[in-house]
Structures are given as structure tokens and as C-alpha cells.
Design a protein around this motif. Structure first.
Motif, short mmCIF file in Angstrom:
data_model
loop_
_atom_site.label_atom_id
_atom_site.label_comp_id
_atom_site.label_asym_id
_atom_site.label_seq_id
_atom_site.Cartn_x
_atom_site.Cartn_y
_atom_site.Cartn_z
N GLY A 26 -5.48 3.60 -0.37
CA GLY A 26 -5.36 2.57 0.66
C GLY A 26 -6.46 2.68 1.71
N ILE B 28 -2.62 -4.33 0.85
CA ILE B 28 -3.58 -3.50 0.11
C ILE B 28 -4.69 -4.45 -0.34
CG2 ILE B 28 -2.49 -3.73 -2.18
CD1 ILE B 28 -3.19 -0.65 -2.52
N THR C 122 0.82 -1.22 0.00
CA THR C 122 0.00 0.00 0.00
C THR C 122 0.85 1.27 0.00
OG1 THR C 122 -2.00 0.99 0.96
CG2 THR C 122 -0.28 0.34 2.52
#
Ligand SMILES: Cn1cncc1C[C@H](NC(=O)CCN)C(=O)O
Ligand SMILES: [Zn+2]
Ligand SMILES: [Zn+2]
Length: 505
Positions: free
Chosen positions: A448, A461, A141
Motif C-alpha cells: 500500500g 488502494i 488496502t
């Protein structure tokens, strides 16, 4: 100015379809990128090699997209211990230069925080592993996933031989997690070159605050990072043969660190709150509107009790008040076991997150003065050296700028809801450079989720952004939306992309 509902300039359905069909390839590419140990924080040659490999892979990916790519040599970094390490190149890439189109510049970084399986990762941090639609891996992420998302969106247009509605520029660096070393010089050099003609800058390097509601970010805190060294001599001592007759460096340092902040989180450095922007009632109302479920926030962060009980106070203390954090002590004995050492020289590390309108150099003076005062009261014969290793300015945007209106509209298109307008407590050093050096405004569109665990163990993520209203369905994801105001006449290019790896479940 915008027409409020101008149709997208290209048939986007095909682009969305392409994204859906190719998502496994995108995840595979993320896997390859995560496998590169591009850690910029630990200053050792191995990781710097990995970093330059990372930048080469990204440059190659962009080149294959048809972009014009320059890898700018950034020279080397002089470390306090005299060591010199190479700084990875910065990628400047351009795709399209149609003067009738708006130009969107995307910033991202491909370096990561350190990660070691032994720190408590459930999977190998450098081996992207999918569990229940969550892609675990260091950098997933922050920020490899989002950088790839942008690249994938462009590549979907290219693969379909569809004209991109905007010109796109990419600036991608490899030293963000280390404070964007040497980036300022590059920004100075390129402000009238690479960045000329840029209409809007977009950064996707932070998180939503909610699990449900998408967000647009308009402010980040700055950071002043301090080291305080206390030294008796370079070697350690035996506490049996020296204990009792020394001013111990650790005792000095612990007292110094203990003098910085009180149990309620209030910073004890005199004057530190003097320049903090006064709070208005209007501002308090903006925090009331934010979708933050405190209970859920506490649970997902596994914190039993925060310093504050209300949503508004929590948000204000993350976004609009400074905070002081103590990070570590170099030279301290930190292994298991009962070693009877007196460290001879220790370095304490702490930082203060800065908010409008705090000034980095004023803070540097205040902190240094405070530590000198505390130290002198101890009458210690040790030597204390305070230095500010990083001074990163706070940033706040004008949310009435056209790209904020555009970002909101993009999110409304994809998610059917207005975004939360949020700030972020962390720092993206380049943002303030865009504002002050290049004179371009920035919009942050986080991809994210609130529980992605940036910088932490088990960073992840999500494969899909799930819109609550659509339950298990594959949801539409926001990738890129831009509005061009190239001419005086209105030119609105509203483009919405789907992607993998965004948002929240
Ligand atoms: C390296 N560094 C030292 N002081 C601040 C930073 C940047 C770092 N940036 C982020 O985490 C971006 C989050 N999306 C941070 O805020 O700690
Ligand atoms: Zn980041
Ligand atoms: Zn980070």
C-alpha cells in the motif's frame, strides 16, 4: 547464501502478461470482497455473519486454485457484557508440497475496521469505486487488496499451467482488527503441523512511508489497550436535579485521561520509558537514509504541524518510542444537541504503543498504579476499574536474515531501486507469535501507499504502482519473492510477480 544474479526459475514475462490482461477481473474480485461488511470491531451478530461469509468466500477461492484448504473453527468470544459471539474461522491453505522447493507462508486478514458513509466517506465504503486509478473502499488496502494480490499471483501461475517456484501456504484470519482474538492458541496448536516446513513468512499489511520509494518493513510496535471505567450508578442523572451534589463520573474520567500524556506527547505514567531501548548513533543514521518528504507527509495527512520538526525525530517517535493515544469514552453524551445529562457510568479507552524492550505486563502494572494514584487524590466516591483489554508485543526482525536479502533483491528487480528499510508504528499481532511461538522469522513487504488511509475515511488502494521513472506506464509491481534455503546448498528462487493494486503513484 545466494548467487547474486541467478535468473528467475520460470519465464516470468508470460506471468506478467497474464496479470496485465486480467487486472480488471482482479479488481472485480476485490469489489466482491469489499462488498462484504466483514467488520470485526463492532461486536454485533450481523458483522460476525458477514465475517464468516467472507472467510467462506476466501476459502472457496483458494480451493478453486487447487489449494488444500482447512477452515479452522475458532469457537466464540466472550464479551465483557456477558454476550458471546462467534469468532470467524481461520483459513489454513496449502498449495504444493515439493520437498525440493522452499515454502513461503503468507499471512493476511480479511476483517476490516468499521466504516459508515456518514463518517465522511465520499463513496459507499462497501462499494469499491474507482476514481483516477484509485480504488476506494473499506478493506481495499487493509487488507483485502493485498491478500487478493497474493492469491492472484498464484492464480496466474496456475492459469498458465506454470510450475510455482515455491510451495505456498496461506494463513488468513478474520479478527486482526479486533486484536487477533484466539489466534495464539491456534499458533501453538499448529506450530509443528501446518507451519512445519515453512521457510519464510511474508506479511503485506502495512504501507510504504514514501510515495516514490518502495519499502521493506522490519519492525512494528506493540500495543497495550486499556479501559478505565468510572461508575456512580448504571443510569444517567438529570443535571438539574443531581448536578452539584455528586462526584460526576465524567469529571473523574476526564481528569484520569488528562493525566496520561503532556502536550509534547511525553507519557506521564511513571517508569514507562525505563525499558525503551537506548538510542545509538548508528541507529539514527538509519533514519537519515529514509525517503520521507516531511512537507508532502504533512500535506497528504492534512496535519498543519506535527509534534516534531525533523524527519529523524518523526520516524523515531513513530517507530522506536512509545506513544499514548486516547480513543474514546463509552457512555458519554456524544450526539449533537444540548442534552443536560450526567452520565452515570463511563468507560475511557486509551492505548500505549509499545517498543523494544518494553514489557506488556510491566506496562499494565505501571498504568494501573498511575491511574489509582490519580484517582485516589480526587477523593471520589465513584468506583474505578482499570483493565488491559489487549497486550500485543512489539516486534523487530533481524534484517540480515535471508528473506530480507531476498525481499530487497525482489524490489530492486521490479523497481530498479533499493527499498527503504522501515518500521511501522502499528501492530500486526500475529508477527510476534510467528517469532516466539512458531519460531519463524517474518518479512513484511508493504503493497500500500503512504496515502492509502488505512482505518480512515476514503481508504483506497492504487490500481497500479507507478514507478516514477516510467511515468504513466503501467509499472511492474512486486508481488512475491522468495528464497529457499531448504538444503545446505544454496537454492535461490527469485520470483517477481506483477499485480494490480500495489504500491504508490
Ligand atoms: C486491533 N488492535 C489493537 N491494538 C492494535 C491493533 C492492531 C491494529 N493493526 C493494524 O492497524 C495493522 C496495520 N497494518 C493496530 O495497530 O491498531
Ligand atoms: Zn491490516
Ligand atoms: Zn487494520
Amino acid at each position: 547464501m545466494f548467487s547474486s544474479s541467478s535468473p528467475p526459475p520460470v519465464p516470468l514475462e508470460k506471468v506478467f502478461q497474464y496479470i496485465d490482461l486480467h487486472q480488471d477481473e482482479f479488481v472485480q474480485m476485490l469489489k466482491e470482497w469489499v462488498a462484504i461488511e466483514s467488520d470485526s470491531v463492532q461486536p454485533v451478530p450481523h458483522f460476525r455473519q458477514e465475517l464468516s461469509r467472507m472467510m467462506a468466500v476466501a476459502a472457496d477461492t483458494l480451493q478453486r486454485l487447487g489449494a488444500h484448504v482447512a477452515s479452522v473453527d475458532m469457537g466464540s468470544q466472550q464479551l465483557p457484557d456477558g454476550q458471546s459471539l462467534p469468532i470467524p474461522p481461520v483459513i489454513l491453505a496449502e498449495l504444493g508440497n515439493d520437498p525440493t522447493k522452499a515454502t513461503v507462508c503468507f499471512y493476511g486478514h480479511l476483517d476490516v475496521q468499521p466504516a459508515d458513509r456518514a463518517d465522511g466517506w465520499l463513496t459507499d465504503p462497501y462499494m469499491l469505486t474507482e476514481v483516477d486509478g484509485k480504488l476506494y473502499g473499506r478493506g481495499a488496502t487493509d487488507n483485502k487488496g493485498p491478500v487478493l494480490a497474493w492469491i492472484n499471483a498464484v492464480s496466474a501461475f496456475r492459469a498458465l499451467e506454470q510450475d510455482l517456484p515455491v510451495n505456498v501456504k496461506f494463513i488468513i484470519e478474520g479478527m486482526e482488527e479486533a486484536g487477533s482474538v484466539a489466534l495464539e492458541e491456534l499458533m501453538e496448536k499448529e506450530k509443528d503441523r501446518f507451519f512445519s516446513g515453512v521457510d519464510c513468512v511474508v506479511i503485506s499489511d502495512n504501507l510504504w512511508i514514501s510515495k516514490r520509494k518502495p519499502a521493506v518493513t522490519y519492525g512494528t510496535r506493540g500495543n497495550s489497550y486499556f479501559t478505565v471505567e468510572v461508575k456512580c450508578r448504571d443510569q444517567d442523572f438529570h443535571s438539574g436535579t443531581f448536578g452539584g451534589i455528586l462526584h460526576e463520573p465524567m469529571a473523574d474520567l476526564v481528569a484520569l485521561l488528562g493525566s496520561l500524556v503532556d502536550p509534547s506527547g511525553h507519557i506521564l505514567v511513571p517508569g514507562i520509558y525505563d525499558e525503551v531501548a537506548p538510542l545509538t548513533e548508528e541507529e539514527v543514521n538509519t533514519y537519515k537514509a529514509i525517503d520521507l518528504d516531511l512537507e508532502e507527509y504533512r500535506n497528504s495527512s492534512q496535519v498543519a504541524t506535527f509534534l516534531f520538526d525533523t524527519k529523524e525525530e518523526i520516524l523515531m517517535h513513530l517507530w522506536r518510542y512509545p506513544s499514548l493515544s486516547i480513543h474514546g469514552i463509552e457512555g458519554a453524551f456524544d450526539e449533537p444537541g444540548a442534552k443536560t445529562v450526567i452520565p452515570g457510568r463511563v468507560i475511557g479507552k486509551f492505548s500505549i504503543r509499545l517498543v523494544p524492550h518494553m514489557n506488556v505486563s510491566v506496562v499494565e502494572k505501571q498504568v494501573t498504579q498511575h491511574l489509582e494514584d490519580v484517582f485516589s487524590k480526587r477523593n471520589s466516591s465513584n468506583k474505578m476499574v482499570v483493565s488491559m483489554a489487549l497486550g500485543l508485543h512489539p516486534w523487530i526482525a533481524n534484517i540480515n536474515n535471508t528473506q530480507y536479502i531476498a525481499a530487497k533483491r525482489a524490489i530492486r528487480t521490479v523497481f530498479g531501486t533499493d527499498p527503504d528499510m522501515i518500521r511501522d508504528g502499528s501492530t500486526i499481532p500475529i508477527t510476534k507469535m510467528f517469532q516466539d511461538i512458531v519460531h519463524k522469522s517474518v518479512v513484511m513487504i508493504p503493497l500500500g501507499a503512504v496515502d492509502d488511509g488505512e482505518h480512515s475515511q476514503n481508504e483506497k488502494i492504487n490500481r497500479m504502482t507507478t514507478n516514477e521513472n516510467k511515468a504513466e506506464d503501467i509499472c511492474i509491481q512486486l508481488f512475491h519473492h522468495s528464497v529457499g534455503t531448504r538444503d545446505t546448498s544454496l537454492k535461490a528462487c527469485c520470483t517477481t510477480f506483477k499485480m494490480t493494486g500495489a504500491g504508490s503513484q
